[in-house]
Motif scaffolding. Structure first.
Motif, PDB file in Angstrom:
ATOM      1  N   ARG A 124      81.048  16.783  46.920  1.00 32.54           N
ATOM      2  CA  ARG A 124      79.775  17.448  47.189  1.00 32.54           C
ATOM      3  C   ARG A 124      79.251  18.129  45.926  1.00 32.54           C
ATOM      4  N   ASP A 125      80.147  18.682  45.102  1.00 30.94           N
ATOM      5  CA  ASP A 125      79.730  19.332  43.863  1.00 30.94           C
ATOM      6  C   ASP A 125      79.109  18.326  42.890  1.00 30.94           C
ATOM      7  N   VAL A 126      79.749  17.145  42.760  1.00 41.07           N
ATOM      8  CA  VAL A 126      79.230  16.124  41.849  1.00 41.07           C
ATOM      9  C   VAL A 126      77.849  15.666  42.306  1.00 41.07           C
ATOM     10  N   HIS A 127      77.698  15.447  43.610  1.00 40.99           N
ATOM     11  CA  HIS A 127      76.389  15.043  44.135  1.00 40.99           C
ATOM     12  C   HIS A 127      75.338  16.125  43.871  1.00 40.99           C
ATOM     13  N   ASP A 128      75.729  17.367  43.982  1.00 45.74           N
ATOM     14  CA  ASP A 128      74.800  18.470  43.733  1.00 45.74           C
ATOM     15  C   ASP A 128      74.334  18.458  42.274  1.00 45.74           C
ATOM     16  N   VAL A 129      75.261  18.314  41.352  1.00 45.88           N
ATOM     17  CA  VAL A 129      74.906  18.249  39.926  1.00 45.88           C
ATOM     18  C   VAL A 129      74.027  17.036  39.659  1.00 45.88           C
ATOM     19  N   ARG A 130      74.392  15.904  40.232  1.00 47.68           N
ATOM     20  CA  ARG A 130      73.597  14.680  40.086  1.00 47.68           C
ATOM     21  C   ARG A 130      72.139  14.928  40.491  1.00 47.68           C
ATOM     22  N   ASP A 131      71.952  15.517  41.668  1.00 48.13           N
ATOM     23  CA  ASP A 131      70.595  15.704  42.189  1.00 48.13           C
ATOM     24  C   ASP A 131      69.801  16.707  41.350  1.00 48.13           C
ATOM     25  N   ARG A 132      70.471  17.693  40.794  1.00 48.69           N
ATOM     26  CA  ARG A 132      69.780  18.675  39.964  1.00 48.69           C
ATOM     27  C   ARG A 132      69.315  18.035  38.643  1.00 48.69           C
ATOM     28  N   ILE A 133      70.178  17.194  38.057  1.00 54.06           N
ATOM     29  CA  ILE A 133      69.788  16.541  36.801  1.00 54.06           C
ATOM     30  C   ILE A 133      68.644  15.550  37.050  1.00 54.06           C
ATOM     31  N   ILE A 134      68.716  14.807  38.147  1.00 56.67           N
ATOM     32  CA  ILE A 134      67.638  13.860  38.472  1.00 56.67           C
ATOM     33  C   ILE A 134      66.326  14.615  38.663  1.00 56.67           C
ATOM     34  N   ALA A 135      66.359  15.742  39.361  1.00 56.32           N
ATOM     35  CA  ALA A 135      65.139  16.530  39.558  1.00 56.32           C
ATOM     36  C   ALA A 135      64.576  16.998  38.213  1.00 56.32           C
ATOM     37  N   ALA A 136      65.464  17.392  37.308  1.00 57.62           N
ATOM     38  CA  ALA A 136      65.010  17.822  35.984  1.00 57.62           C
ATOM     39  C   ALA A 136      64.352  16.671  35.229  1.00 57.62           C
ATOM     40  N   LEU A 137      64.913  15.468  35.335  1.00 57.30           N
ATOM     41  CA  LEU A 137      64.331  14.307  34.666  1.00 57.30           C
ATOM     42  C   LEU A 137      62.963  13.950  35.234  1.00 57.30           C
ATOM     43  N   LEU A 138      62.791  14.174  36.534  1.00 54.49           N
ATOM     44  CA  LEU A 138      61.536  13.817  37.193  1.00 54.49           C
ATOM     45  C   LEU A 138      60.528  14.957  37.199  1.00 54.49           C
ATOM     46  N   GLY A 139      60.958  16.133  36.727  1.00 47.92           N
ATOM     47  CA  GLY A 139      60.066  17.283  36.777  1.00 47.92           C
ATOM     48  C   GLY A 139      59.810  17.760  38.179  1.00 47.92           C
ATOM     49  N   ALA A 140      60.774  17.544  39.084  1.00 50.74           N
ATOM     50  CA  ALA A 140      60.630  17.900  40.499  1.00 50.74           C
ATOM     51  C   ALA A 140      61.406  19.175  40.806  1.00 50.74           C
ATOM     52  N   THR A 141      61.133  19.753  41.977  1.00 55.03           N
ATOM     53  CA  THR A 141      61.864  20.936  42.426  1.00 55.03           C
ATOM     54  C   THR A 141      63.303  20.545  42.751  1.00 55.03           C
TER      55      THR A 141
END
Length: 545
Positions: A124-141
């Motif tokens: 769950r931690d890895v998925h959380d980090v993954r989603d945060r980095i993807i949001a940063a790349l997309l400029g999303a919340t």
């Protein structure tokens, strides 16, 4: 108002408006190919650093366990292996950066899931980090807990540690998740904060029109309403009648102890009134190490944790490592079914040098701190294994040795095991997992991991009787010990000490103190005769009422 049922993992009843945790962004597409793969790959590391910086800023505003969780998640975002793999996927396969991060992180997560046990809990931690980095790349919340303008009931698919590390219990009155189980991060967090929680509410997220919720963490009932509901926090547990001495109303001793894994945990347990430590997890000294820590390093680390308990009993569990917690210096290889593989004492018997150095360090730390130290081994299956460990511990200068009862075979032969050691301690989380052949991290199987399961209680009762006949202590150090109602049942089953997170200590101590042993035994008998966890809980409550 619609009614739902999950697994109650933190007692109490609360209600209020719903605040929904944002769902992760949709799976990133693998197209179109980037016009400049090198430039696209170069975006990944800055995005990861942006995520880490935000987490480090949050960590700077808090202390203790919350700070450690946020800093650990930030470090995970900066893991060079994760970003390097993602960069290779961009330059080698012409993937967009968000898709590359998605695939890279999923590869790491799949490896952790296959390892099982402790490492599977990090998926769950890895998925959380993954989603945060993807949001940063997309400029999303980024996904996570929204800013709360008023006290609310938090509703989510599941919660990652970084989502909740700095939650304010004055603003979050209850937690409800669609996934998770009795030993999930959400469950442990809710108990530490003292707020009601229900997990594994299947179908919960389909109720998109609900604006209010009533949550009963004792029964697992959740009511969702399309209309506002009164905002009410759970009443604090009645712990005023507990004076810090673990005993029943008729003065039968029941140890009320803390579970610790670091010096901060030890200080919190002392502040909560713990009479000692029933489980000191020593893994903290090894998990981040690429090489085995030296005996002197271990000794100093253990002494820091033991120091607050000078003159008090502390049970130190030796290294619980192996296939489900692979450590580089052990070089144990891979296994097709790690949860049933070489772990705990099985590793120690293969690497006696590692065990002997740890035992020597524990003996030294006991002398340095003045704590009354015992040791116990994890993942013990037979009386022969118990005897082997006890002899090894005594040879290292530690007079009192015990073992964990996590394997059904050890519970079924508890009399023989107790003949070889000074005490046993039930690890109810793993014992339930093995009794029901149900991964404790699988939300769909959460009910099978409920510590109120009558089959599990019957095994605990067998061990309790064996302990009484042998005249030796029987402890419980799993999450079951943190439930005030269940604590009395466990005492009635013959358990002589209960070890738990610091926040649960006063309420559990008060619950045990509220009734004589005969009443706890009557509650235990009622729970044993019940056909289901819910019925067992109701029967025990009725017996004590």
């Amino acid at each position: 108002m619609s009614r739902w049922t999950g697994v109650g993992v933190s007692p109490g009843r609360a209600s209020g408006p719903i605040a929904r945790v944002a769902e992760p962004l949709p799976e990133p597409a693998a197209h179109p190919e980037p016009a400049d793969p090198a430039a696209e790959a170069a975006r990944i590391r800055p995005a990861a650093e942006e995520v880490a910086d935000a987490l480090f800023q949050r960590a700077a505003r808090v202390t203790g366990e919350a700070k450690a969780v946020l800093e650990t998640t930030a470090a995970m975002a900066l893991d060079p292996a994760l970003t390097a793999q993602a960069e290779k996927l961009v330059t080698g396969r012409a993937l967009p950066a968000p898709r590359a991060v998605f695939e890279s992180a999923n590869g790491f997560a799949d490896g952790l899931a296959a390892a099982g046990g402790y490492l599977a809990e990090r998926v769950r931690d890895v998925h959380d980090v993954r989603d945060r980095i993807i949001a940063a790349l997309l400029g999303a919340t980024p996904p996570g807990v929204p800013d709360l303008e008023r006290p609310s009931v938090l509703v989510a698919r599941d919660l990652a540690p970084a989502d909740t590390a700095d939650l304010d219990p004055g603003q979050v009155f209850a937690l409800v998740t669609a996934e998770g189980g009795p030993t999930s991060h959400t469950a442990i967090l809710a108990r530490s904060l003292g707020i009601p929680a229900v997990v594994a509410v299947r179908g919960l997220l389909a109720e998109t029109g609900a604006v209010g919720a009533v949550v009963d963490g004792s029964t697992g009932a959740v009511e969702l309403s399309a209309e506002p509901v009164p905002t009410r926090a759970a009443e604090p547990a009645a712990d005023a009648d507990w004076d810090g001495t673990g005993r029943t109303a008729d003065d039968r001793p029941v140890g009320i102890l803390g579970n610790v894994g670091a010096a901060g945990d030890a200080r919190a347990a002392v502040a909560a009134g713990a009479g000692g430590v029933g489980l000191f997890r020593t893994e903290f000294c090894f998990l981040a190490a690429t090489e085995e820590p030296g005996e002197d390093v271990q000794r100093a680390a253990y002494a820091e944790v033991l120091a607050p308990f000078a003159g008090k009993p502390v049970v130190v569990r030796t290294l619980d490592a192996g296939a489900d917690k692979p450590l580089p210096f052990l070089d144990m290889g891979t296994e097709p079914n790690p949860a049933l593989g070489v772990r705990g004492l099985r590793v120690a018997r293969d690497r006696t040098d590692v065990l002997d150095r740890q035992l020597s360090a524990i003996a030294g730390a006991a002398a340095d701190s003045g704590a009354q130290v015992s040791v116990m081994a994890p993942m013990v299956s037979t009386a022969e294994e118990a005897a082997w460990f006890a002899a090894r511990a005594r040879a290292a200068g530690i007079d009192r040795a015990g073992v964990m009862i996590e394997v059904p075979a050890a519970a079924l032969t508890a009399a023989e095991v107790l003949a070889e050691v000074d005490f046993v301690s039930l690890g109810t989380n793993d014992l339930a997992q093995y009794v029901f052949a149900a991964d404790r991290m699988a939300g769909a199987l959460a009910e099978l991991g409920d510590p109120w399961q009558p089959a599990l209680l019957r095994l605990i009762g067998m061990v309790g009787r064996a302990g009484a006949e042998a005249g030796k202590p029987v402890g419980v150090c799993g999450e079951a010990a943190a439930d005030p109602l269940l604590a009395g049942v466990l005492a009635g089953l013959g358990v002589t000490s209960l070890s738990m997170t610091a926040s649960a200590i006063p309420a559990v101590g008060a619950a045990v103190r509220a009734h004589p042993m005969a009443a706890h035994r009557a509650a235990a008998e009622a729970a044993l005769a019940a056909p289901s966890p819910a019925a067992a809980k109701e029967a025990a409550a009725a017996a004590l009422a």
